[in-house]
Write a protein that holds these residues in place. Sequence first.
Motif, short mmCIF file in Angstrom:
data_model
loop_
_atom_site.label_atom_id
_atom_site.label_comp_id
_atom_site.label_asym_id
_atom_site.label_seq_id
_atom_site.Cartn_x
_atom_site.Cartn_y
_atom_site.Cartn_z
N LEU A 159 0.83 -1.21 0.00
CA LEU A 159 0.00 0.00 0.00
C LEU A 159 0.86 1.26 0.00
O LEU A 159 0.59 2.22 -0.72
CB LEU A 159 -0.90 0.02 1.24
CG LEU A 159 -2.23 -0.71 1.15
CD1 LEU A 159 -2.88 -0.75 2.52
CD2 LEU A 159 -3.15 -0.06 0.14
N LEU A 160 1.90 1.27 0.83
CA LEU A 160 2.73 2.45 0.96
C LEU A 160 3.62 2.66 -0.27
O LEU A 160 3.98 3.79 -0.60
CB LEU A 160 3.59 2.37 2.22
CG LEU A 160 2.82 2.41 3.53
CD1 LEU A 160 3.76 2.27 4.72
CD2 LEU A 160 2.02 3.71 3.65
N SER A 163 1.04 4.56 -3.19
CA SER A 163 0.10 5.34 -2.38
C SER A 163 -1.10 5.74 -3.19
O SER A 163 -1.00 6.20 -4.34
CB SER A 163 0.80 6.60 -1.86
OG SER A 163 1.84 6.22 -1.01
N SER A 164 -2.30 5.65 -2.57
CA SER A 164 -3.56 6.05 -3.21
C SER A 164 -3.73 7.55 -3.07
O SER A 164 -3.11 8.18 -2.21
CB SER A 164 -4.72 5.33 -2.53
OG SER A 164 -4.48 3.96 -2.48
N PRO A 165 -4.63 8.18 -3.88
CA PRO A 165 -4.92 9.62 -3.74
C PRO A 165 -5.55 9.91 -2.39
O PRO A 165 -6.14 9.02 -1.77
CB PRO A 165 -5.92 9.90 -4.87
CG PRO A 165 -5.79 8.78 -5.81
CD PRO A 165 -5.37 7.58 -5.00
N PRO A 166 -5.45 11.12 -1.89
CA PRO A 166 -6.03 11.49 -0.59
C PRO A 166 -7.52 11.19 -0.57
O PRO A 166 -8.21 11.35 -1.58
CB PRO A 166 -5.80 13.00 -0.49
CG PRO A 166 -4.76 13.31 -1.50
CD PRO A 166 -4.82 12.25 -2.55
N LYS A 255 8.30 6.40 5.52
CA LYS A 255 7.22 7.03 4.76
C LYS A 255 6.92 8.42 5.32
O LYS A 255 6.74 9.37 4.57
CB LYS A 255 5.97 6.14 4.83
CG LYS A 255 4.79 6.67 4.03
CD LYS A 255 5.04 6.61 2.55
CE LYS A 255 3.80 7.07 1.78
NZ LYS A 255 4.01 7.01 0.32
#
Lengths: 263, 122
Positions: A159-160, A163-166, A255
């Motif tokens: 996941l890190l 990274s997905s959008p906020p 991170k």
Amino acid sequence: MNVIVHGNAEHLSEAVLYARQVFYRHTLVESAGLFWLLAEFLILFAVLAGRRYLETDPVSRTFRWTGRDTQRALTLGVLFGVLAVFTYGRHVFLLPVHAFLLVQPDAADAAFLDAVAQMTRQRNGEHLVLWAAFVTGWVVLEVLIVYHGWRGHLLLRRLLDSSSPPSGGFTGNSRGGAVVVAGLLAFLLVPVAGAVTALQADNGLVQTMRAAYAAQTGYRDALYLYLRLAGVVWILVEWGAAVILWRAYRLLTDKVARMGERE
Amino acid sequence: MIREAILWMGGCFSPEQYLFWTRIQCIAWTAADVVIVFYMLRLANLARCTLGEPLHRWPYFVLGATLLPLPGVVLASGGWAVFGIELLVTVPHFCLIVYVLAVNMRLTAAFLQRLLGGAPSP
């Protein structure tokens, strides 16, 4: 071996105190075993819930309790409940030695001593088997915790790395920790004082019980060997958990540091 | 046959050997416990610091206090003494773990969202 004088109530009373003290010691040890099992169940549940949360796509803004969490909580809760009821409730059907002595008349012939010796051996044997089961349970639960924790760590790393959008704000804290801790500590309200003192009475009936315990030395030592072998596995698994946590800490720290550099 | 096997196992392991290895294993798994609890607290405080929440302080003192009885394991005269010391050490450890998990479970989601989204700290 001395035979108790017929009608010697004092000897019977000392024997009851001795047997009760041994019973309290066994109960204290079994209560500690249940406490450690309960803590392992709670930690396993938290690790499973965390892994389930990381597996959702996209990862949710808040941690939501799902039907799967309820199912797992109920399963673990029922399993622990059965163990606790069996541990404490067995004494209703398998009479403790001191309870047996309390309902006996003053007569103390050889047959009575044999019955006491046999009952002492049986109760001690049940305690040893139960303790071995507890130790096995801890090791199995810890292996499950470390396995699912490691899988969760791999998910977190993935996941890190991508990274997905906020996706919005955040929620506050839970104050349930203190309540959980109080519940855990409640297990240790089993009579502790009676278990830590030594009774020096040495009449014939007490000698009978001591001899019965001594007769099971072979089984006790075999259990001790099993405990130490299980201890090796336990140590390896525990250090595996420690390494996983350390690596997760490094991963998240890096991170956070990278986030700070971007700002 | 099983009975004989169990008694044979018992014959290979004396109470003195049991006490010796118990002391060594006790220190080994307690050290692992300390590392686990320490890094759980560090992780929780990393999340709390990032989100502007107050940090955990007193759990570190509790963790440090649990190290005080540990030398007693080496000096323990028998199994009961080791068992008592283990209770003093591991009960607070487990309570700390469960407390940290319970108090920070919801906050962890917010922390993860902050990391995934890369939004600036408060």
